[in-house]
Each structure stands twice: as structure tokens, then as C-alpha cells.
Motif scaffolding. Sequence first.
Motif, PDB file in Angstrom:
ATOM      1  N   MET A  23       0.824  -1.205   0.000  1.00  0.00           N
ATOM      2  CA  MET A  23       0.000   0.000   0.000  1.00  0.00           C
ATOM      3  C   MET A  23       0.861   1.259   0.000  1.00  0.00           C
ATOM      4  O   MET A  23       0.490   2.268  -0.593  1.00  0.00           O
ATOM      5  CB  MET A  23      -0.954   0.005   1.191  1.00  0.00           C
ATOM      6  N   ALA A  24       2.029   1.196   0.641  1.00  0.00           N
ATOM      7  CA  ALA A  24       2.940   2.343   0.626  1.00  0.00           C
ATOM      8  C   ALA A  24       3.451   2.599  -0.788  1.00  0.00           C
ATOM      9  O   ALA A  24       3.533   3.747  -1.232  1.00  0.00           O
ATOM     10  CB  ALA A  24       4.098   2.104   1.583  1.00  0.00           C
ATOM     11  N   VAL A  25       3.770   1.536  -1.501  1.00  0.00           N
ATOM     12  CA  VAL A  25       4.220   1.675  -2.897  1.00  0.00           C
ATOM     13  C   VAL A  25       3.091   2.235  -3.747  1.00  0.00           C
ATOM     14  O   VAL A  25       3.296   3.148  -4.556  1.00  0.00           O
ATOM     15  CB  VAL A  25       4.713   0.318  -3.443  1.00  0.00           C
ATOM     16  N   LEU A  26       1.896   1.716  -3.572  1.00  0.00           N
ATOM     17  CA  LEU A  26       0.744   2.208  -4.328  1.00  0.00           C
ATOM     18  C   LEU A  26       0.460   3.669  -3.996  1.00  0.00           C
ATOM     19  O   LEU A  26       0.170   4.479  -4.883  1.00  0.00           O
ATOM     20  CB  LEU A  26      -0.490   1.356  -4.031  1.00  0.00           C
ATOM     21  N   GLY A  27       0.581   4.037  -2.735  1.00  0.00           N
ATOM     22  CA  GLY A  27       0.373   5.429  -2.329  1.00  0.00           C
ATOM     23  C   GLY A  27       1.379   6.359  -2.974  1.00  0.00           C
ATOM     24  O   GLY A  27       1.033   7.472  -3.395  1.00  0.00           O
ATOM     25  N   SER A  28       2.622   5.926  -3.070  1.00  0.00           N
ATOM     26  CA  SER A  28       3.645   6.741  -3.736  1.00  0.00           C
ATOM     27  C   SER A  28       3.316   6.936  -5.206  1.00  0.00           C
ATOM     28  O   SER A  28       3.446   8.035  -5.742  1.00  0.00           O
ATOM     29  CB  SER A  28       5.015   6.081  -3.597  1.00  0.00           C
ATOM     30  N   ALA A  29       2.889   5.874  -5.848  1.00  0.00           N
ATOM     31  CA  ALA A  29       2.533   5.967  -7.264  1.00  0.00           C
ATOM     32  C   ALA A  29       1.326   6.875  -7.465  1.00  0.00           C
ATOM     33  O   ALA A  29       1.305   7.705  -8.385  1.00  0.00           O
ATOM     34  CB  ALA A  29       2.251   4.573  -7.818  1.00  0.00           C
ATOM     35  N   LEU A  30       0.324   6.746  -6.606  1.00  0.00           N
ATOM     36  CA  LEU A  30      -0.867   7.587  -6.732  1.00  0.00           C
ATOM     37  C   LEU A  30      -0.559   9.059  -6.470  1.00  0.00           C
ATOM     38  O   LEU A  30      -1.105   9.936  -7.139  1.00  0.00           O
ATOM     39  CB  LEU A  30      -1.960   7.103  -5.789  1.00  0.00           C
ATOM     40  N   SER A  31       0.326   9.330  -5.527  1.00  0.00           N
ATOM     41  CA  SER A  31       0.669  10.727  -5.267  1.00  0.00           C
ATOM     42  C   SER A  31       1.455  11.330  -6.429  1.00  0.00           C
ATOM     43  O   SER A  31       1.292  12.507  -6.749  1.00  0.00           O
ATOM     44  CB  SER A  31       1.437  10.872  -3.955  1.00  0.00           C
ATOM     45  N   ALA A  32       2.276  10.534  -7.091  1.00  0.00           N
ATOM     46  CA  ALA A  32       2.986  11.023  -8.280  1.00  0.00           C
ATOM     47  C   ALA A  32       2.001  11.323  -9.408  1.00  0.00           C
ATOM     48  O   ALA A  32       2.115  12.345 -10.104  1.00  0.00           O
ATOM     49  CB  ALA A  32       4.017  10.000  -8.737  1.00  0.00           C
ATOM     50  N   LEU A  33       1.012  10.460  -9.580  1.00  0.00           N
ATOM     51  CA  LEU A  33      -0.016  10.712 -10.602  1.00  0.00           C
ATOM     52  C   LEU A  33      -0.834  11.952 -10.265  1.00  0.00           C
ATOM     53  O   LEU A  33      -1.157  12.751 -11.150  1.00  0.00           O
ATOM     54  CB  LEU A  33      -0.948   9.501 -10.723  1.00  0.00           C
ATOM     55  N   PHE A  34      -1.152  12.135  -9.000  1.00  0.00           N
ATOM     56  CA  PHE A  34      -1.910  13.308  -8.570  1.00  0.00           C
ATOM     57  C   PHE A  34      -1.126  14.580  -8.843  1.00  0.00           C
ATOM     58  O   PHE A  34      -1.670  15.573  -9.326  1.00  0.00           O
ATOM     59  CB  PHE A  34      -2.246  13.193  -7.081  1.00  0.00           C
ATOM     60  N   ALA A  35       0.177  14.557  -8.537  1.00  0.00           N
ATOM     61  CA  ALA A  35       1.017  15.732  -8.779  1.00  0.00           C
ATOM     62  C   ALA A  35       1.097  16.045 -10.274  1.00  0.00           C
ATOM     63  O   ALA A  35       1.033  17.215 -10.676  1.00  0.00           O
ATOM     64  CB  ALA A  35       2.413  15.498  -8.210  1.00  0.00           C
ATOM     65  N   ALA A  36       1.213  15.018 -11.087  1.00  0.00           N
ATOM     66  CA  ALA A  36       1.257  15.231 -12.537  1.00  0.00           C
ATOM     67  C   ALA A  36      -0.074  15.775 -13.047  1.00  0.00           C
ATOM     68  O   ALA A  36      -0.103  16.623 -13.945  1.00  0.00           O
ATOM     69  CB  ALA A  36       1.603  13.925 -13.249  1.00  0.00           C
ATOM     70  N   TRP A  37      -1.167  15.321 -12.481  1.00  0.00           N
ATOM     71  CA  TRP A  37      -2.501  15.755 -12.896  1.00  0.00           C
ATOM     72  C   TRP A  37      -2.714  17.239 -12.593  1.00  0.00           C
ATOM     73  O   TRP A  37      -3.315  17.968 -13.373  1.00  0.00           O
ATOM     74  CB  TRP A  37      -3.539  14.923 -12.161  1.00  0.00           C
ATOM     75  N   HIS A  38      -2.216  17.703 -11.450  1.00  0.00           N
ATOM     76  CA  HIS A  38      -2.455  19.072 -11.014  1.00  0.00           C
ATOM     77  C   HIS A  38      -1.360  20.058 -11.400  1.00  0.00           C
ATOM     78  O   HIS A  38      -1.456  21.228 -11.082  1.00  0.00           O
ATOM     79  CB  HIS A  38      -2.671  19.118  -9.497  1.00  0.00           C
ATOM     80  N   ARG A  39      -0.343  19.576 -12.083  1.00  0.00           N
ATOM     81  CA  ARG A  39       0.739  20.467 -12.479  1.00  0.00           C
ATOM     82  C   ARG A  39       0.268  21.341 -13.640  1.00  0.00           C
ATOM     83  O   ARG A  39      -0.356  20.872 -14.575  1.00  0.00           O
ATOM     84  CB  ARG A  39       1.966  19.658 -12.912  1.00  0.00           C
ATOM     85  N   ARG A  40       0.579  22.617 -13.547  1.00  0.00           N
ATOM     86  CA  ARG A  40       0.208  23.546 -14.604  1.00  0.00           C
ATOM     87  C   ARG A  40       1.059  23.278 -15.840  1.00  0.00           C
ATOM     88  O   ARG A  40       2.264  23.082 -15.724  1.00  0.00           O
ATOM     89  CB  ARG A  40       0.443  24.979 -14.178  1.00  0.00           C
ATOM     90  N   PRO A  41       0.449  23.314 -17.007  1.00  0.00           N
ATOM     91  CA  PRO A  41       1.251  23.182 -18.222  1.00  0.00           C
ATOM     92  C   PRO A  41       2.130  24.428 -18.423  1.00  0.00           C
ATOM     93  O   PRO A  41       1.725  25.531 -18.084  1.00  0.00           O
ATOM     94  CB  PRO A  41       0.221  23.055 -19.341  1.00  0.00           C
ATOM     95  N   VAL A  42       3.310  24.199 -18.931  1.00  0.00           N
ATOM     96  CA  VAL A  42       4.233  25.308 -19.163  1.00  0.00           C
ATOM     97  C   VAL A  42       3.850  25.984 -20.481  1.00  0.00           C
ATOM     98  O   VAL A  42       3.723  25.330 -21.511  1.00  0.00           O
ATOM     99  CB  VAL A  42       5.679  24.795 -19.228  1.00  0.00           C
ATOM    100  N   ARG A  43       3.659  27.289 -20.408  1.00  0.00           N
ATOM    101  CA  ARG A  43       3.333  28.047 -21.616  1.00  0.00           C
ATOM    102  C   ARG A  43       4.593  28.628 -22.202  1.00  0.00           C
ATOM    103  O   ARG A  43       5.375  29.259 -21.499  1.00  0.00           O
ATOM    104  CB  ARG A  43       2.357  29.164 -21.300  1.00  0.00           C
ATOM    105  N   ARG A  44       4.768  28.407 -23.454  1.00  0.00           N
ATOM    106  CA  ARG A  44       5.949  28.941 -24.130  1.00  0.00           C
ATOM    107  C   ARG A  44       5.527  30.104 -25.001  1.00  0.00           C
ATOM    108  O   ARG A  44       4.594  30.003 -25.781  1.00  0.00           O
ATOM    109  CB  ARG A  44       6.617  27.866 -24.974  1.00  0.00           C
ATOM    110  N   ALA A  45       6.233  31.199 -24.857  1.00  0.00           N
ATOM    111  CA  ALA A  45       5.874  32.408 -25.606  1.00  0.00           C
ATOM    112  C   ALA A  45       6.584  32.471 -26.931  1.00  0.00           C
ATOM    113  O   ALA A  45       7.565  31.932 -27.216  1.00  0.00           O
ATOM    114  CB  ALA A  45       6.208  33.632 -24.790  1.00  0.00           C
TER     115      ALA A  45
END
Length: 58
Positions: free
Chosen positions: A36-58
Motif C-alpha cells: 500500500m505504501a508503494v501504491l500510495g507513492s505511485a498515486l501521489s505522483a499521478l496526482f502531482a502530474a494531474w495538477h501540475r500547470r502546463p508550461v506556456r511557451r511564448a
Amino acid sequence: MHHQPMQHTTDLVVFVAVLVVGVVLVMSGRTTAQDMAVLGSALSALFAAWHRRPVRRA
């Protein structure tokens, strides 16, 4: 990133659901706490990727 109140509620509901499922799986003997600790780490990485703002290039 600013979240709207509904998103906070949804995040909380999903967090609690995952937590409850993890507790049930560990208590029923279907999985170990280490798994469950391994699964929690994987889920938190997915959550962080989901909520990360896309980088806008000018």
C-alpha cells in the motif's frame, strides 16, 4: 493553481475513498502495508502530474 471549492471537495472525497480501500485491503489480508505504501507513492505522483500547470511557451 487556484482550485475552486468543488475541486477541493472532489479531491477530498477521492483521497478518503483511496484511504478507506487501502485500510480494507490491509485489514482483510489481501495486501501488505508495504504494498500500500508503494501504491500510495505511485498515486501521489499521478496526482502531482494531474495538477501540475502546463508550461506556456511564448
